[in-house]
Design a protein around this motif. Structure first.
Motif, PDB file in Angstrom:
ATOM      1  N   HIS A   1      -7.610  -2.149  -7.942  1.00 45.37           N
ATOM      2  CA  HIS A   1      -8.510  -2.952  -7.538  1.00 45.37           C
ATOM      3  C   HIS A   1      -7.882  -4.205  -7.088  1.00 45.37           C
ATOM      4  O   HIS A   1      -7.864  -4.922  -5.984  1.00 45.37           O
ATOM      5  CB  HIS A   1      -9.582  -3.459  -8.335  1.00 45.37           C
TER       6      HIS A   1
ATOM      7  N   THR B   1      -4.419  -4.563  -6.603  1.00 44.70           N
ATOM      8  CA  THR B   1      -3.485  -4.024  -5.478  1.00 44.70           C
ATOM      9  C   THR B   1      -4.304  -4.114  -4.057  1.00 44.70           C
ATOM     10  O   THR B   1      -3.672  -4.667  -3.371  1.00 44.70           O
ATOM     11  CB  THR B   1      -2.725  -2.678  -5.714  1.00 44.70           C
ATOM     12  N   GLN B   2      -5.446  -3.582  -4.295  1.00 41.87           N
ATOM     13  CA  GLN B   2      -6.461  -3.551  -2.901  1.00 41.87           C
ATOM     14  C   GLN B   2      -6.672  -4.857  -2.525  1.00 41.87           C
ATOM     15  O   GLN B   2      -6.507  -5.375  -1.169  1.00 41.87           O
ATOM     16  CB  GLN B   2      -7.613  -2.948  -3.167  1.00 41.87           C
TER      17      GLN B   2
ATOM     18  N   VAL C   1      -8.195  -1.511   6.857  1.00 37.98           N
ATOM     19  CA  VAL C   1      -8.639  -2.266   5.907  1.00 37.98           C
ATOM     20  C   VAL C   1     -10.117  -1.899   5.119  1.00 37.98           C
ATOM     21  O   VAL C   1     -10.123  -1.551   3.853  1.00 37.98           O
ATOM     22  CB  VAL C   1      -8.977  -3.768   6.099  1.00 37.98           C
TER      23      VAL C   1
ATOM     24  N   ALA D   1      -5.246  -6.207   0.904  1.00 37.83           N
ATOM     25  CA  ALA D   1      -5.986  -6.438   2.205  1.00 37.83           C
ATOM     26  C   ALA D   1      -5.990  -7.926   2.651  1.00 37.83           C
ATOM     27  O   ALA D   1      -6.367  -8.230   3.633  1.00 37.83           O
ATOM     28  CB  ALA D   1      -7.507  -6.206   1.517  1.00 37.83           C
TER      29      ALA D   1
ATOM     30  N   ILE E   1       1.016  -1.226  -0.042  1.00 41.70           N
ATOM     31  CA  ILE E   1       0.037   0.113  -0.066  1.00 41.70           C
ATOM     32  C   ILE E   1       0.602   1.326  -0.116  1.00 41.70           C
ATOM     33  O   ILE E   1       0.849   2.073  -0.779  1.00 41.70           O
ATOM     34  CB  ILE E   1      -0.960  -0.069   1.132  1.00 41.70           C
TER      35      ILE E   1
ATOM     36  N   LEU F   1      -4.104   3.021  -6.015  1.00 39.47           N
ATOM     37  CA  LEU F   1      -4.296   1.605  -5.669  1.00 39.47           C
ATOM     38  C   LEU F   1      -5.483   1.055  -6.639  1.00 39.47           C
ATOM     39  O   LEU F   1      -6.556   1.149  -6.518  1.00 39.47           O
ATOM     40  CB  LEU F   1      -4.889   1.407  -3.942  1.00 39.47           C
TER      41      LEU F   1
ATOM     42  N   ALA G   1      -6.448   6.655  -2.412  1.00 35.26           N
ATOM     43  CA  ALA G   1      -7.384   5.472  -2.161  1.00 35.26           C
ATOM     44  C   ALA G   1      -7.630   4.907  -3.445  1.00 35.26           C
ATOM     45  O   ALA G   1      -8.134   3.721  -3.795  1.00 35.26           O
ATOM     46  CB  ALA G   1      -8.620   5.858  -1.423  1.00 35.26           C
TER      47      ALA G   1
ATOM     48  N   ALA H   1     -11.517  -3.797  -1.792  1.00 31.85           N
ATOM     49  CA  ALA H   1     -11.427  -5.358  -1.491  1.00 31.85           C
ATOM     50  C   ALA H   1     -12.003  -5.594  -0.292  1.00 31.85           C
ATOM     51  O   ALA H   1     -12.309  -6.761  -0.219  1.00 31.85           O
ATOM     52  CB  ALA H   1      -9.575  -5.225  -0.952  1.00 31.85           C
TER      53      ALA H   1
ATOM     54  N   THR I   1      -8.537   0.312   1.745  1.00 29.77           N
ATOM     55  CA  THR I   1      -8.764  -0.805   0.617  1.00 29.77           C
ATOM     56  C   THR I   1     -10.414  -0.905   0.645  1.00 29.77           C
ATOM     57  O   THR I   1     -10.745  -2.317   0.776  1.00 29.77           O
ATOM     58  CB  THR I   1      -8.078  -1.930   0.640  1.00 29.77           C
TER      59      THR I   1
END
Length: 525
Positions: free
Chosen positions: A222, A224-225, A280, A229, A197, A220, A216, A287, A284
């Motif tokens: 999806h 990566t999230q 979290v 996460a 992150i 980042l 956010a 995620a 993210t």
């Protein structure tokens, strides 16, 4: 109160236990030795934890309760410029109750240990480890940088390992090793997610990541999230603990000394669920939405599994250990916390945060009571307690028996006590989850969780009946003399009882702090 004053108070709250841990290892000044050096260092522990509690109460009193969503008492200093890591501290309505809970439980443990020091090596090391543990836990709830969060998260592992391994009961070394291996493995995985992150977003600042949509969203993806996460969530789930990553907990609780069990259940488990809410969910969000149904499924399995394990341990002739039973009950109770988080709704997350505090108060009290029973009888084996005491707790130690019954009904969620609100709100949140989550699946999760509350009531009432009323008592057999609640026990336990009643009758005190902060966190504004 001026924010600068709050800033200094928060820094003092985090650093004072750390300085006190170093001071505990030094020789006591001549005028403060008391009857012996051991008494002096134990008194040092009470003094430092009492001072930290006083500072925390002052921090809570000076907190701007009209704006609990605003990050207050902020300190933001560059630490490692090359990596963008900063010493960033601050509190809001989510972290403030956890700071107060940590300071309170640690002070009560230090006070209890002054009169009932667990058998083991030098009290100097014991007090130093206790204060180091407090500093790490307080820092976890106060830091706002991902790398500092990881360092504080790791800081508590070593002192808890030694508290179990050196001052614990039977099987303490094996239990301590299992605790450290599980949590270290989870922490290594979590570190990879935190680094992902920070490197992808270009910052480790938790406030910026949670509130700045450019961090956010644009930085980042999806994918990566999802990866981040999953890695962070695994580390947090082990600490929470979430089924099936819970297997280190029963052994650790069974072997730990009384104060170790109180702090492990009361504050260390909260670090995992706090991480879900603080990191979290806001950092993210995509995620979190993807993984939420799986988290909810594991949560309700944990609720049922923990309750069934407790029922098996409570059954006569099973050789169940009362400390182990309460440890398994924590798996179930933390399942409600995770279910509330998995709903992704303000109602559910508020319920999770409320249940966090309630569990710390009630389970802390339960472990104190079981420790007192073990001190009196030399065992926490449920069959032995039920067989030897007969009607002893109600008939021979009515205050101890009454307090055990109170803690049990508080733990099962009796309306009017703290345990009720968190579980109810968590189920309300799951009953109507966030948009995009499958309503039918969450209705099933809610029904399973509701059934879990019935199982919880069943095993706790069995425990109360067996320990307080007994199963057999022959007239010819000599009955042990049972001491009722002592003065130092009364002093250590009364705040937990009072706060359990206060939170149950006046939940708005806590919900008024958490709700605006939760809505801001979930809304990303």
């Amino acid at each position: 109160m001026n924010d600068t004053v709050l800033q200094y108070l928060l820094v003092a709250v985090v650093l004072l236990p750390l300085l006190g841990a170093g001071g505990a290892l030094l020789p006591a000044p001549p005028g403060l030795k008391g009857k012996n050096p051991d008494q002096a260092v134990l008194r040092h522990g009470v003094t430092i934890t009492g001072a930290v509690l006083a500072l925390t109460i002052a921090l809570a009193a000076g907190f701007d309760h009209g704006h609990p969503a605003k990050m207050q008492a902020s300190t933001d200093i560059s630490w490692i410029p090359a990596l963008g890591i900063r010493i960033h501290l601050g509190i809001d309505g989510i972290s403030l109750p956890l700071l107060v809970l940590t300071a309170l439980l640690t002070f009560l443990c230090a006070l209890y240990s002054y009169f009932k020091m667990p058998e083991g090596p030098s009290p100097k090391a014991f007090v130093a480890l206790l204060l180091l543990l407090e500093s790490g836990t307080l820092a976890t709830f106060a830091v706002l940088d991902l790398m500092l969060f990881f360092l504080a998260f790791e800081m508590v592992l070593i002192p808890m390992y030694f508290l179990i391994a050196r001052w614990g009961g039977a099987g303490r070394e094996r239990s301590a090793l299992r605790f450290i291996l599980y949590t270290l493995l989870g922490s290594v995985i979590m570190l990879l997610g935190l680094l992902l992150i920070g490197l992808k977003a270009g910052t480790f600042d938790m406030v910026a990541l949670a509130t700045d949509s450019s961090h956010a969203g644009r930085h980042l993806s999806h994918t990566t999230q999802l990866i981040a996460a999953l890695a962070i969530g695994l580390g947090l789930a082990i600490k929470a603990p979430m089924w099936p990553l819970h297997s280190w907990l029963p052994d650790a609780h069974t072997s730990a000394p009384t104060v170790g069990s109180v702090l492990l259940a009361g504050v260390l488990l909260k670090m995992g669920t706090y991480g879900f809410v603080r990191i979290v969910l806001p950092i993210t969000p995509g995620a979190a939405h993807t993984y939420a149904p799986y988290l909810a499924a594991f949560a309700v399995i944990g609720i049922i599994y923990g309750s069934l394990a407790c029922l098996a341990l409570a059954r006569g002739g099973s050789g169940g250990d009362l400390k182990r039973l309460i440890a398994y009950s924590s798996v179930g109770h933390m399942g409600f916390v995770l279910l509330g988080i998995a709903s992704l709704t303000p109602t559910g997350v508020n319920g999770a945060l409320f249940a966090n505090i309630a569990h710390g108060l009630i389970t802390g009290l339960l472990f104190f009571l079981v420790g007192a029973l073990k001190d009196r009888y030399g065992t926490s084996d449920l069959d032995t307690l039920a067989g030897h005491t007969g009607a002893a707790l109600y008939g021979k130690a009515p205050r101890l028996g009454g307090l055990l019954a109170f803690a049990a009904v508080a733990s099962l969620g009796l309306p009017g006590l703290a345990g009720f609100w968190g579980e109810m709100l968590a189920m309300f949140g799951a009953f109507k989850p966030a948009a995009g989550l499958h309503r039918g699946a969450y209705l099933t999760f809610t029904a399973i969780a509701a059934f879990g509350t019935l199982l919880t009531a069943a095993y706790l009432l069995v425990v109360v009946r067996r320990v307080n009323m007994g199963e057999r008592e022959t007239a010819d057999a000599p009955q042990p003399v049972l001491a009722d609640i002592q003065t130092y026990e009364f002093a250590a336990w009364t705040p937990l009882v009072a706060l359990t009643v206060l939170a149950g009758l006046w939940p708005a005190v806590l919900l008024g702090l958490t709700d605006p902060a939760v809505r801001t966190l979930l809304g990303g504004n």
